[in-house]
Design a protein around this motif. Sequence first.
Motif, PDB file in Angstrom:
ATOM      1  N   ILE A   5       4.548  14.446 -76.918  1.00 16.81           N
ATOM      2  CA  ILE A   5       5.753  14.278 -77.725  1.00 16.81           C
ATOM      3  C   ILE A   5       6.351  12.875 -77.600  1.00 16.81           C
ATOM      4  O   ILE A   5       6.998  12.383 -78.529  1.00 16.81           O
ATOM      5  CB  ILE A   5       6.816  15.350 -77.368  1.00 16.81           C
ATOM      6  N   VAL A   6       6.133  12.200 -76.483  1.00 20.03           N
ATOM      7  CA  VAL A   6       6.702  10.857 -76.310  1.00 20.03           C
ATOM      8  C   VAL A   6       6.086   9.887 -77.314  1.00 20.03           C
ATOM      9  O   VAL A   6       6.794   9.120 -77.982  1.00 20.03           O
ATOM     10  CB  VAL A   6       6.484  10.354 -74.869  1.00 20.03           C
ATOM     11  N   LEU A   7       4.753   9.936 -77.461  1.00 19.51           N
ATOM     12  CA  LEU A   7       4.078   9.084 -78.435  1.00 19.51           C
ATOM     13  C   LEU A   7       4.528   9.428 -79.849  1.00 19.51           C
ATOM     14  O   LEU A   7       4.807   8.545 -80.666  1.00 19.51           O
ATOM     15  CB  LEU A   7       2.558   9.240 -78.316  1.00 19.51           C
ATOM     16  N   LEU A  67       7.304  10.824 -80.815  1.00 20.81           N
ATOM     17  CA  LEU A  67       8.698  10.431 -81.034  1.00 20.81           C
ATOM     18  C   LEU A  67       8.801   8.938 -81.327  1.00 20.81           C
ATOM     19  O   LEU A  67       9.543   8.517 -82.229  1.00 20.81           O
ATOM     20  CB  LEU A  67       9.539  10.782 -79.800  1.00 20.81           C
ATOM     21  N   ALA A  68       8.035   8.138 -80.589  1.00 22.24           N
ATOM     22  CA  ALA A  68       8.026   6.691 -80.840  1.00 22.24           C
ATOM     23  C   ALA A  68       7.489   6.399 -82.239  1.00 22.24           C
ATOM     24  O   ALA A  68       8.006   5.530 -82.948  1.00 22.24           O
ATOM     25  CB  ALA A  68       7.172   5.988 -79.782  1.00 22.24           C
ATOM     26  N   MET A  69       6.452   7.137 -82.644  1.00 24.69           N
ATOM     27  CA  MET A  69       5.907   6.968 -83.985  1.00 24.69           C
ATOM     28  C   MET A  69       6.950   7.314 -85.041  1.00 24.69           C
ATOM     29  O   MET A  69       7.099   6.610 -86.045  1.00 24.69           O
ATOM     30  CB  MET A  69       4.668   7.854 -84.176  1.00 24.69           C
ATOM     31  N   TRP A  70       7.672   8.407 -84.816  1.00 26.23           N
ATOM     32  CA  TRP A  70       8.662   8.839 -85.806  1.00 26.23           C
ATOM     33  C   TRP A  70       9.745   7.777 -85.995  1.00 26.23           C
ATOM     34  O   TRP A  70      10.096   7.447 -87.125  1.00 26.23           O
ATOM     35  CB  TRP A  70       9.306  10.165 -85.373  1.00 26.23           C
ATOM     36  N   VAL A  71      10.249   7.239 -84.907  1.00 27.73           N
ATOM     37  CA  VAL A  71      11.291   6.215 -85.001  1.00 27.73           C
ATOM     38  C   VAL A  71      10.774   4.996 -85.764  1.00 27.73           C
ATOM     39  O   VAL A  71      11.428   4.489 -86.691  1.00 27.73           O
ATOM     40  CB  VAL A  71      11.783   5.808 -83.598  1.00 27.73           C
ATOM     41  N   CYS A  72       9.594   4.525 -85.399  1.00 31.29           N
ATOM     42  CA  CYS A  72       9.036   3.315 -85.994  1.00 31.29           C
ATOM     43  C   CYS A  72       8.689   3.520 -87.472  1.00 31.29           C
ATOM     44  O   CYS A  72       9.037   2.698 -88.328  1.00 31.29           O
ATOM     45  CB  CYS A  72       7.808   2.875 -85.216  1.00 31.29           C
ATOM     46  N   LEU A  73       8.021   4.624 -87.794  1.00 30.90           N
ATOM     47  CA  LEU A  73       7.579   4.851 -89.167  1.00 30.90           C
ATOM     48  C   LEU A  73       8.746   5.177 -90.098  1.00 30.90           C
ATOM     49  O   LEU A  73       8.740   4.793 -91.271  1.00 30.90           O
ATOM     50  CB  LEU A  73       6.544   5.971 -89.209  1.00 30.90           C
ATOM     51  N   THR A  74       9.749   5.868 -89.571  1.00 28.16           N
ATOM     52  CA  THR A  74      10.936   6.133 -90.386  1.00 28.16           C
ATOM     53  C   THR A  74      11.666   4.837 -90.695  1.00 28.16           C
ATOM     54  O   THR A  74      12.126   4.617 -91.828  1.00 28.16           O
ATOM     55  CB  THR A  74      11.877   7.124 -89.674  1.00 28.16           C
ATOM     56  N   ALA A  75      11.771   3.968 -89.701  1.00 30.81           N
ATOM     57  CA  ALA A  75      12.411   2.661 -89.919  1.00 30.81           C
ATOM     58  C   ALA A  75      11.625   1.839 -90.935  1.00 30.81           C
ATOM     59  O   ALA A  75      12.207   1.181 -91.816  1.00 30.81           O
ATOM     60  CB  ALA A  75      12.519   1.910 -88.599  1.00 30.81           C
ATOM     61  N   LEU A  76      10.296   1.879 -90.838  1.00 29.74           N
ATOM     62  CA  LEU A  76       9.447   1.143 -91.783  1.00 29.74           C
ATOM     63  C   LEU A  76       9.641   1.664 -93.206  1.00 29.74           C
ATOM     64  O   LEU A  76       9.804   0.890 -94.158  1.00 29.74           O
ATOM     65  CB  LEU A  76       7.981   1.278 -91.366  1.00 29.74           C
ATOM     66  N   ALA A  77       9.626   2.994 -93.364  1.00 26.81           N
ATOM     67  CA  ALA A  77       9.795   3.594 -94.689  1.00 26.81           C
ATOM     68  C   ALA A  77      11.172   3.275 -95.264  1.00 26.81           C
ATOM     69  O   ALA A  77      11.302   2.957 -96.450  1.00 26.81           O
ATOM     70  CB  ALA A  77       9.590   5.104 -94.605  1.00 26.81           C
ATOM     71  N   ALA A  78      12.204   3.356 -94.422  1.00 18.35           N
ATOM     72  CA  ALA A  78      13.568   3.070 -94.885  1.00 18.35           C
ATOM     73  C   ALA A  78      13.682   1.617 -95.340  1.00 18.35           C
ATOM     74  O   ALA A  78      14.274   1.318 -96.387  1.00 18.35           O
ATOM     75  CB  ALA A  78      14.572   3.374 -93.779  1.00 18.35           C
ATOM     76  N   ALA A  79      13.108   0.705 -94.566  1.00 16.85           N
ATOM     77  CA  ALA A  79      13.165  -0.717 -94.920  1.00 16.85           C
ATOM     78  C   ALA A  79      12.440  -0.976 -96.240  1.00 16.85           C
ATOM     79  O   ALA A  79      12.910  -1.769 -97.076  1.00 16.85           O
ATOM     80  CB  ALA A  79      12.544  -1.558 -93.807  1.00 16.85           C
ATOM     81  N   TYR A  80      11.336  -0.290 -96.463  1.00 15.74           N
ATOM     82  CA  TYR A  80      10.562  -0.481 -97.691  1.00 15.74           C
ATOM     83  C   TYR A  80      11.338   0.018 -98.911  1.00 15.74           C
ATOM     84  O   TYR A  80      11.409  -0.662 -99.946  1.00 15.74           O
ATOM     85  CB  TYR A  80       9.227   0.256 -97.570  1.00 15.74           C
ATOM     86  N   VAL A  81      11.917   1.226 -98.802  1.00 11.09           N
ATOM     87  CA  VAL A  81      12.684   1.783 -99.921  1.00 11.09           C
ATOM     88  C   VAL A  81      13.926   0.949-100.194  1.00 11.09           C
ATOM     89  O   VAL A  81      14.263   0.673-101.355  1.00 11.09           O
ATOM     90  CB  VAL A  81      13.059   3.256 -99.636  1.00 11.09           C
ATOM     91  N   VAL A  82      14.613   0.512 -99.137  1.00 10.37           N
ATOM     92  CA  VAL A  82      15.810  -0.317 -99.301  1.00 10.37           C
ATOM     93  C   VAL A  82      15.455  -1.643 -99.970  1.00 10.37           C
ATOM     94  O   VAL A  82      16.191  -2.133-100.842  1.00 10.37           O
ATOM     95  CB  VAL A  82      16.498  -0.556 -97.942  1.00 10.37           C
ATOM     96  N   LEU A 136      -0.804   2.779 -92.555  1.00 11.51           N
ATOM     97  CA  LEU A 136      -2.153   2.890 -92.004  1.00 11.51           C
ATOM     98  C   LEU A 136      -2.324   1.980 -90.788  1.00 11.51           C
ATOM     99  O   LEU A 136      -2.849   2.399 -89.743  1.00 11.51           O
ATOM    100  CB  LEU A 136      -3.173   2.534 -93.081  1.00 11.51           C
ATOM    101  N   VAL A 137      -1.855   0.746 -90.908  1.00 12.90           N
ATOM    102  CA  VAL A 137      -1.988  -0.211 -89.812  1.00 12.90           C
ATOM    103  C   VAL A 137      -1.168   0.227 -88.606  1.00 12.90           C
ATOM    104  O   VAL A 137      -1.650   0.203 -87.455  1.00 12.90           O
ATOM    105  CB  VAL A 137      -1.549  -1.616 -90.280  1.00 12.90           C
ATOM    106  N   VAL A 138       0.070   0.642 -88.840  1.00  9.51           N
ATOM    107  CA  VAL A 138       0.951   1.035 -87.734  1.00  9.51           C
ATOM    108  C   VAL A 138       0.432   2.295 -87.046  1.00  9.51           C
ATOM    109  O   VAL A 138       0.441   2.398 -85.804  1.00  9.51           O
ATOM    110  CB  VAL A 138       2.389   1.244 -88.238  1.00  9.51           C
ATOM    111  N   ILE A 139      -0.033   3.270 -87.839  1.00  5.23           N
ATOM    112  CA  ILE A 139      -0.590   4.499 -87.250  1.00  5.23           C
ATOM    113  C   ILE A 139      -1.788   4.174 -86.374  1.00  5.23           C
ATOM    114  O   ILE A 139      -1.907   4.683 -85.248  1.00  5.23           O
ATOM    115  CB  ILE A 139      -0.992   5.485 -88.365  1.00  5.23           C
ATOM    116  N   ALA A 140      -2.689   3.347 -86.878  1.00  7.46           N
ATOM    117  CA  ALA A 140      -3.879   2.969 -86.100  1.00  7.46           C
ATOM    118  C   ALA A 140      -3.464   2.305 -84.789  1.00  7.46           C
ATOM    119  O   ALA A 140      -4.058   2.576 -83.732  1.00  7.46           O
ATOM    120  CB  ALA A 140      -4.762   2.032 -86.915  1.00  7.46           C
ATOM    121  N   GLY A 141      -2.448   1.453 -84.848  1.00  6.73           N
ATOM    122  CA  GLY A 141      -1.972   0.800 -83.632  1.00  6.73           C
ATOM    123  C   GLY A 141      -1.422   1.793 -82.625  1.00  6.73           C
ATOM    124  O   GLY A 141      -1.723   1.710 -81.426  1.00  6.73           O
ATOM    125  N   PHE A 142      -0.637   2.751 -83.098  1.00  4.06           N
ATOM    126  CA  PHE A 142      -0.077   3.760 -82.194  1.00  4.06           C
ATOM    127  C   PHE A 142      -1.169   4.626 -81.579  1.00  4.06           C
ATOM    128  O   PHE A 142      -1.134   4.949 -80.385  1.00  4.06           O
ATOM    129  CB  PHE A 142       0.925   4.645 -82.939  1.00  4.06           C
TER     130      PHE A 142
END
Length: 505
Positions: A230-232, A234-249, A491-497
């Motif tokens: 869950i730690v990994l 959770l970190a993915m969720w924070v990062c990917l949600t921030a990425l998606a929000a920044a893209y839509v904004v 895709l890039v961020v997921i692969a990195g995580f």
Amino acid sequence: MSPAPEPAGQDTDPQHGPADKRRFTFPSAFTVLIAVTVAVWALTFVIPAGRYDTKDGSPIPGTYHSVELTTGFWDRLKDLFLAPVNGLYGVTDPESALTAPGGSGDFAGAAGVFLFILAVGAFITVTMRTGALTLGVARLAHRLRGHRTLLLVVLLTVFSLGGTTYGMAEETLGFYGLMIPLMLTLGYDRMVAATVIMVGAGVGTLASTVNPFATGVASDSAGIGTGDGIVLRLAMWVCLTALAAAYVVRYARRILADPARSLVPATEEDQLLKSDVQEAAQLTGRQRTVLWTFAGTFLFMIFAVIPWADLHITFLPTLGWYFPELAALFIVAAIAVGLIGGLGEKGTATAITGGAGDFIGAAMIVMLARGVTVIMNNAAVTDTILDGLHSVVSGASSGVFGILMFVVNIPLAFFVPSSSGHAALAMPILAPLADFAGVSRALVVTAYQSASGWVNLITPTSAVVMGGLALAKVRYDRYLRFMAPLMGALLVVIAGFLALGAMLG
């Protein structure tokens, strides 16, 4: 969640008749799994039978050996006939290693998961019928309407929270009627309205932390706890949600400055919709209590499944709850929410049974997928396939292994868009590969759900995608154009995580 998505309804062409007579319609998840069941059964007559020696339920590398089957053709035909039943409540005999209904031995069916899915469905449906959840989002939207960027980020995060905790999917369709006029009034377009909902919930599901339909089913099939890894996640969720929000904004700001750059040009209907936005009603005391109970139930579920002792957190007790306890939690919570929300005894009972009925499709998908696993195990071909996959990934570093698990799950996610069905089908084979690679099985679960969530952001086989775009009146090709850069970045961020998680785990 992803019970069993069906393709969206087809349009009608007045000149040529119903469009579905001229176009190929991708089959439902049920049809795909039935076809897979028959195909796998046929392949068991071709694939050699073999098994690994095991220790504590895990295969021991280098111990694969051929075995002689004692079952004949009619026994194998009976396995095919009983596959769904075995998938629900089959029992594996410890001596013969064969699974059949009844008898004594290790329970191999998905009855626990089946009941849990129905319980979650009942809980979510009861909450929706109180009106508290929809009104709560509406109140939040109106309260922040003077702060455009903050509103977009908060709303996308709220939908992402729904995705990561309970796999919010079909429920999102009810929010388009609120979001479209609100976003148009703020100067945005229909693409912003659609993606705040769809990308928010989709990215949340991609980075599921405790989503019972993805993480829960996959962890059960992999033989680990839902809280493992869950730690990994959770970190993915924070990062990917921030990425998606920044893209839509970023897109929203661009079209606010220059409406001509919109991918969905404004229409006369859009002008009329702008005047339809009204102040949402005040939340009653009952509805506030419902929202707190709803959030508290999921928070307690997270607390109950996390192995705090393994994280070296000693001041919190490790409850170690699993599907039986969690199913009971959601049944009790559904009753409590219904009564608190003013549905009454009959209304609560009706909502619970209706909710369970709405989610029976998801439960049956898991049952069918588990039946495929039983067919393979009874024919002793599971370990043969595992040995073949081990040969392919052997020698790969842990980081590369994590990425390979993601890539392998991408085509499976397209053909089986149901996240729970995908999990139940793939995890019994893929999870043991982690033992050979020396990484945690939780990493394979994370790789699977990342692939499933990534594909389901754009797949045309999902009613959530096609239905949402139909409600928003956004063309699918325009949506793909919008999503293409974000899909590449994800895709890039997921692969990195995954690579990092494999190396650290």
